[in-house]
Design an enzyme around this catalytic site. Structure first.
Site, PDB file in Angstrom:
ATOM      1  N   ASP A  41      56.972  42.883  44.699  1.00  0.00           N
ATOM      2  CA  ASP A  41      57.152  42.681  43.265  1.00  0.00           C
ATOM      3  C   ASP A  41      56.570  41.310  42.958  1.00  0.00           C
ATOM      4  O   ASP A  41      56.991  40.309  43.556  1.00  0.00           O
ATOM      5  CB  ASP A  41      58.646  42.689  42.896  1.00  0.00           C
ATOM      6  CG  ASP A  41      59.272  44.082  43.017  1.00  0.00           C
ATOM      7  OD1 ASP A  41      58.537  45.052  43.306  1.00  0.00           O
ATOM      8  OD2 ASP A  41      60.491  44.199  42.815  1.00  0.00           O
ATOM      9  N   ASP A 199      62.296  54.175  37.203  1.00  0.00           N
ATOM     10  CA  ASP A 199      63.361  53.161  37.343  1.00  0.00           C
ATOM     11  C   ASP A 199      64.661  53.710  36.760  1.00  0.00           C
ATOM     12  O   ASP A 199      65.080  53.321  35.671  1.00  0.00           O
ATOM     13  CB  ASP A 199      62.974  51.878  36.588  1.00  0.00           C
ATOM     14  CG  ASP A 199      61.715  51.228  37.137  1.00  0.00           C
ATOM     15  OD1 ASP A 199      61.601  51.094  38.360  1.00  0.00           O
ATOM     16  OD2 ASP A 199      60.845  50.856  36.336  1.00  0.00           O
TER      17      ASP A 199
HETATM   18  O1  1PR Z   1      56.560  49.590  33.288  1.00  0.00           O
HETATM   19  O2  1PR Z   1      54.287  50.316  33.925  1.00  0.00           O
HETATM   20  O3  1PR Z   1      54.735  47.937  33.349  1.00  0.00           O
HETATM   21  O4  1PR Z   1      55.552  48.942  35.460  1.00  0.00           O
HETATM   22  C1  1PR Z   1      56.389  47.914  35.865  1.00  0.00           C
HETATM   23  C2  1PR Z   1      56.718  48.140  37.317  1.00  0.00           C
HETATM   24  O5  1PR Z   1      57.444  47.009  37.771  1.00  0.00           O
HETATM   25  C3  1PR Z   1      57.574  49.369  37.559  1.00  0.00           C
HETATM   26  O6  1PR Z   1      57.072  50.052  38.674  1.00  0.00           O
HETATM   27  C4  1PR Z   1      58.966  48.819  37.879  1.00  0.00           C
HETATM   28  O7  1PR Z   1      59.588  49.553  38.903  1.00  0.00           O
HETATM   29  C5  1PR Z   1      58.644  47.412  38.380  1.00  0.00           C
HETATM   30  N1  1PR Z   1      59.680  46.431  38.007  1.00  0.00           N
HETATM   31  C6  1PR Z   1      59.894  45.951  36.767  1.00  0.00           C
HETATM   32  N2  1PR Z   1      60.888  45.032  36.806  1.00  0.00           N
HETATM   33  C7  1PR Z   1      61.284  44.957  38.082  1.00  0.00           C
HETATM   34  C8  1PR Z   1      62.354  44.076  38.580  1.00  0.00           C
HETATM   35  O8  1PR Z   1      62.736  44.135  39.762  1.00  0.00           O
HETATM   36  N3  1PR Z   1      62.915  43.236  37.719  1.00  0.00           N
HETATM   37  N4  1PR Z   1      60.650  46.019  40.141  1.00  0.00           N
HETATM   38  C9  1PR Z   1      60.529  45.831  38.835  1.00  0.00           C
HETATM   39  C10 1PR Z   1      61.033  47.146  40.646  1.00  0.00           C
HETATM   40  C11 1PR Z   1      61.764  48.015  42.527  1.00  0.00           C
HETATM   41  C12 1PR Z   1      61.147  48.349  43.768  1.00  0.00           C
HETATM   42  C13 1PR Z   1      61.738  47.504  44.844  1.00  0.00           C
HETATM   43  C14 1PR Z   1      62.613  48.477  45.547  1.00  0.00           C
HETATM   44  C15 1PR Z   1      62.927  48.107  46.937  1.00  0.00           C
HETATM   45  N5  1PR Z   1      61.127  46.911  41.959  1.00  0.00           N
HETATM   46  O9  1PR Z   1      59.784  48.314  43.753  1.00  0.00           O
HETATM   47  O10 1PR Z   1      60.700  46.945  45.521  1.00  0.00           O
HETATM   48  O11 1PR Z   1      63.794  48.658  44.785  1.00  0.00           O
HETATM   49  O12 1PR Z   1      63.741  47.011  46.995  1.00  0.00           O
HETATM   50  P1  1PR Z   1      64.736  46.777  48.220  1.00  0.00           P
HETATM   51  O13 1PR Z   1      64.099  47.396  49.408  1.00  0.00           O
HETATM   52  O14 1PR Z   1      64.829  45.287  48.364  1.00  0.00           O
HETATM   53  O15 1PR Z   1      66.017  47.419  47.820  1.00  0.00           O
HETATM   54  P2  1PR Z   1      55.294  49.195  33.922  1.00  0.00           P
END
Ligand code: 1PR
Length: 344
Positions: A41, A199
């Site tokens: 991320d 999400d």
């Molecule tokens: O909506 O098309 O602009 O895409 C934004 C992207 O960014 C989406 O794929 C969304 O999942 C991601 N995103 C947005 N905000 C966050 C955040 O964390 N605040 N990250 C985010 C999402 C989730 C996973 C993470 C897993 C594994 N991250 O990718 O890496 O949950 O984590 P873990 O193994 O530590 O539990 P758009």
């Protein structure tokens, strides 16, 4: 090998041995190996540098007085590390892409360019893939945004928020307009290049009749004694809940042309307690495209559990790899020891 060669020779010299050859050929059907994916991320920190961050349930700020964005390393370096550690794919999610126009975010494109020079497994990138009009009134189509990502080294793009809007519209009208980001990008680059990142968050209900979305019966009651849960899709990094469930979304985006689903779970994200098996089963049973299980990996056993209990094609983790708690190779070794085929 020698046996097959001899059988071929025998078959050539004496055609009656054909049936034997057939038997030799009909070995165990081969299966696709499960993939282990490292996810980064990425966002700009408060001093404007692009860093790899990782949240708990999507909250990526330290709970200190400064409240700064957690910094877990440099994107290009970490991606290179995960490649040499044996990751089958690397995913970059530009997590503030929903508010910062990605083509204005040149550092992210640089990250992709530098990474693809040294990382030779598929690179997926997500964040901000949608139509956009900049401050000067210049319109960019989602296809232009995706094309720039592909030109910079991405093999797949991942669509989050915009896929939710596309699915909502499609379910309302039943019409495929060809105009959604999923349709446009998969038409030009192929389905295999389009991932939809979901999400979802859990919303508990007393009975399935309370909502129009697919629910799952809980094995133990929810926080207020509920017996069912539905998985509400969110947009903008979990900031806004939408009137659509993960099940309904997954089916709709498959019909629109998505080639793969990256299935997160806000409740499990960063918790290290394992993947949400009920959610992953719900979605793998709903679609025929590959599903990447994501959110909650905390130990090697969580990877074998998700592959034994669901038909997920890949498992993705972030926190445990960034904090060097579990190396990718130990995950693969553990999967092999448990009879789960992985790529070497
Ligand atoms: O909506 O098309 O602009 O895409 C934004 C992207 O960014 C989406 O794929 C969304 O999942 C991601 N995103 C947005 N905000 C966050 C955040 O964390 N605040 N990250 C985010 C999402 C989730 C996973 C993470 C897993 C594994 N991250 O990718 O890496 O949950 O984590 P873990 O193994 O530590 O539990 P758009």
């Amino acid at each position: 090998m020698l046996e097959v060669g001899l059988a071929l020779l025998r078959n050539f010299l004496c055609p009656s041995t054909k049936s034997k050859l057939k038997r030799l050929e009909s070995g165990k059907a081969s299966r696709l190996a499960k993939r282990v994916i490292a996810c980064l991320d990425v966002r700009a920190n408060d001093s404007g540098d692009l860093v790899v961050t990782k949240g708990d349930q999507y909250d990526v700020r330290e709970h200190t007085d400064e409240n700064e964005v957690r910094n877990l390393g440099k994107p290009v370096e970490l991606a290179g590390q995960y490649y040499s550690d044996g990751a089958d794919e690397v995913t970059f999610l530009n997590i503030t892409g929903f508010r910062d126009f990605p083509l204005g975010d040149l550092p992210m494109l640089q990250v992709l360019r530098y990474t693809s020079e040294n990382v030779f497994v598929p690179l997926a990138v997500g964040g901000g893939i949608r139509d956009f009009t900049d401050a000067n009134g210049r319109y960019y189509s989602c296809l232009e945004v995706a094309s720039e990502y592909f030109r910079s080294g991405a093999d797949k793009i991942s669509i989050g928020s915009d896929a939710v809007y596309a699915a909502e519209t499609y379910l309302k009208t039943g019409v495929k307009t060809g105009q959604s980001s999923i349709e446009q990008i998969s038409t030009v680059y192929g389905k295999q290049a389009v991932v939809v990142s979901i999400d979802p968050r859990r919303l508990y209900v007393k009975s399935p009749e309370e909502v129009e979305f697919k629910t799952v019966k809980l094995r133990s009651p929810g926080p207020h004694g509920e017996y069912y849960v539905w998985y509400q899709c969110t947009i903008n990094g979990g900031r806004e809940g939408r009137p659509i469930g993960a099940y309904e979304l997954a089916k709709a985006v498959e019909e629109l042309g998505a080639g793969e689903i990256l299935l997160n779970c806000i409740d499990c994200d960063g918790q290290g307690q394992g993947f949400d098996i009920d959610l992953i089963r719900l979605i793998t049973d709903a679609v025929s495209i590959p599903v990447i299980a994501s959110s909650g990996a905390g130990a090697v056993e969580h990877f074998s559990e998700v592959f034994q209990k669901t038909s997920a094609s890949a498992a993705l983790a972030a926190g445990i790899f960034h904090r060097r708690e579990v190396p990718i190779l130990s995950v693969k070794k553990h999967l092999l020891e448990n009879g789960i085929e992985v790529r070497s």
